[in-house]
Design an enzyme around this catalytic site. Structure first.
Site, mmCIF file in Angstrom:
data_model
loop_
_atom_site.group_PDB
_atom_site.id
_atom_site.type_symbol
_atom_site.label_atom_id
_atom_site.label_comp_id
_atom_site.label_asym_id
_atom_site.label_seq_id
_atom_site.Cartn_x
_atom_site.Cartn_y
_atom_site.Cartn_z
ATOM 1 N N GLU A 10 -0.532 5.897 13.395
ATOM 2 C CA GLU A 10 -0.244 7.165 12.723
ATOM 3 C C GLU A 10 -0.273 8.341 13.688
ATOM 4 O O GLU A 10 0.580 9.235 13.619
ATOM 5 C CB GLU A 10 -1.282 7.425 11.636
ATOM 6 N N LYS A 67 -9.379 8.593 2.195
ATOM 7 C CA LYS A 67 -9.945 7.243 2.087
ATOM 8 C C LYS A 67 -11.367 7.202 2.626
ATOM 9 O O LYS A 67 -12.133 6.301 2.291
ATOM 10 C CB LYS A 67 -9.067 6.233 2.820
ATOM 11 N N CYS A 120 0.793 -1.232 0.000
ATOM 12 C CA CYS A 120 0.000 0.000 0.000
ATOM 13 C C CYS A 120 0.824 1.280 0.000
ATOM 14 O O CYS A 120 0.256 2.371 -0.040
ATOM 15 C CB CYS A 120 -0.967 -0.008 1.190
ATOM 16 N N PHE A 143 1.157 -3.283 4.342
ATOM 17 C CA PHE A 143 1.437 -4.626 4.840
ATOM 18 C C PHE A 143 2.868 -5.003 4.472
ATOM 19 O O PHE A 143 3.372 -4.656 3.404
ATOM 20 C CB PHE A 143 0.472 -5.640 4.234
ATOM 21 N N HIS A 148 -2.455 8.404 6.091
ATOM 22 C CA HIS A 148 -2.819 7.123 5.477
ATOM 23 C C HIS A 148 -4.269 6.812 5.838
ATOM 24 O O HIS A 148 -5.051 6.419 4.972
ATOM 25 C CB HIS A 148 -1.880 6.021 5.960
ATOM 26 N N HIS A 156 -9.863 2.690 -0.223
ATOM 27 C CA HIS A 156 -8.437 2.356 -0.182
ATOM 28 C C HIS A 156 -8.084 1.525 -1.415
ATOM 29 O O HIS A 156 -8.378 0.332 -1.480
ATOM 30 C CB HIS A 156 -8.141 1.577 1.097
#
Length: 421
Positions: free
Chosen positions: A320, A341, A169, A405, A309, A346
């Site tokens: 975050e 998002k 990502c 990930f 994010h 996403h």
């Protein structure tokens, strides 16, 4: 001395709009484009929601042969690249092709076509031994992720460095960061850079179902993506793409180009910790932010806006928040932060580039997009996450971050160059 790199053209395809202007209109209005999946029957799945693009390849100028040859994600990349070239007003035919390159990101590449072809070959999974007579002549293209940047390179006649970055990502951030470095160190003069992913397929949906990373708020698709909200319970899968024309600052100024932003700093780190888990202290993301600031020769208090994010999972949002506090200190409490998002979902490897586009447009319009669906903040996410409504303010410097990930943590600084209003 390292050359300064700027964005002079962009093309975007995201849920809720067919181009850059519609994309920005949705963000500025705080509207959501997440809905029940329509590409296939989602009833058997835990999460039945997605951010889908209303994409008509023929209307976008792709021929039937191109549509058959290219996976949907590659189609997105090519269309965005064409838009970016047009937007830049750069005459690619007059450039030395060996000095023009392509750097694209994608997490799952041709997942759409691979799943479709598997279902044909296996008779929807009923046959273990497949009949090669049903094999698509373009299967090799689908199996080779590098086909995506190659198609974009063919589109613009690029014969310089061409690569695909697949870091989960953070791919969309990392692909642009790679392109910036190639220009900065003199390897290329112009780069097409960005990312595309079209993961709204049964196998990808099932994969995220298995680890419960996506939300199951199926009764309310428009409000299902809730970054930093106390009631969040996972992200909404989406598709999308964004591609940019990047060039050296003085070259852009000499030809009178419109400059969206300078990419003044970029860094990526890995937490070497867990495939999907995150440490609570946000140390690796904070380190990426620190290095990006150092490259930009900026202090934390220069940042006017942070694009988070903000996936909408409990561990990501808290991770975050900790990273911002660690990297920005007290300024973290004074800086507007938001997650788009909440509006477009996403899109995995593509989202980093889609968010770069949002940041550049925020600078152009001096508007901070909101975090939609943020009605009641998680007490552990106690920063200014710009709930519900966009905010008008001067935006000269933007920090955008990504988390993926595998432990990838990336950060990029965009700033308004001197003399650009």
């Amino acid at each position: 001395m390292s050359r300064r790199v700027v964005i002079t053209g962009m093309g975007v395809r995201a849920p809720g709009g067919s181009g850059t202007e519609e994309f920005w209109s949705l963000l500025a209005a705080g509207r959501t484009a997440t809905r029940r999946i329509s590409f296939f029957d989602p009833t058997p799945f835990r999460s039945q929601l997605a951010g889908e693009c209303d994409f008509d390849a023929g209307a976008e100028g792709l021929t039937p042969r191109e549509v058959r040859r290219m996976d949907r994600a590659t189609q997105f990349a090519v269309v965005c690249a064409r838009d970016a070239v047009s937007d830049s007003r750069l005459d690619f035919g007059a450039l030395d092709p060996s000095r023009v390159g392509v750097s694209l990101g994608s997490a799952v590449a041709a997942a759409t076509s691979l799943e479709r072809e598997y279902l044909v070959l296996s008779d929807a999974g009923r046959q273990w031994e497949v009949d090669p007579g049903y094999l698509s002549p373009h299967m090799y293209d689908y199996l080779t992720p590098g086909k995506m940047p190659a198609e974009v390179a063919w589109t613009v006649g690029a014969e310089g460095p061409v690569a695909l970055v697949s870091n989960g990502c953070t791919s969309g951030l990392d692909a642009v960061g790679n392109a910036v470095q190639l220009i900065a160190d003199g390897t290329a003069d112009v780069m097409l850079a960005g990312a595309a992913d079209t993961p709204v397929t049964p196998v990808v949906v099932a994969s995220f179902d298995a680890i419960k990373a996506t939300t199951n708020r199926n009764d309310d698709p428009a409000h299902a993506s809730r970054p930093f909200d106390a009631s969040r319970n996972g992200f909404v899968l989406a598709e999308g793409a964004a591609v940019f024309v990047l060039e050296e600052l003085e070259r852009a100024r000499a030809r009178g180009a419109t400059i969206y932003a300078e990419v003044s700093g970029y860094a990526t780190r890995l937490n070497a910790y867990h495939m999907t888990g995150l440490k609570t202290d946000g140390r690796e993301m904070a380190e990426a932010i620190r290095v990006a600031l150092d490259q930009s020769r900026l202090n934390a208090d220069a940042i006017d806006y942070v694009n988070a994010h903000g996936s909408g999972t409990v561990q990501n949002d808290r991770h975050e928040t900790a990273a911002f506090k660690r990297a920005l200190g007290d300024h973290a409490y004074r800086t507007p932060i938001s997650s788009i998002k909440s509006m477009v979902g996403h899109s995995l490897g593509a989202i980093g580039s889609v968010e770069i586009a949002a940041c550049a447009l925020a600078m152009k319009h001096n508007v901070v997009p909101p975090t939609a669906n943020l009605y009641r903040s998680d007490p552990e996410c106690d920063l200014d996450y710009v709930p519900l409504t966009a905010r008008e303010q001067r935006v000269d410097t933007v920090l955008t971050v990504g988390s993926g990930f595998g432990g990838f943590q990336s950060a990029m600084l965009l700033r308004r160059p001197e003399g650009v209003s």
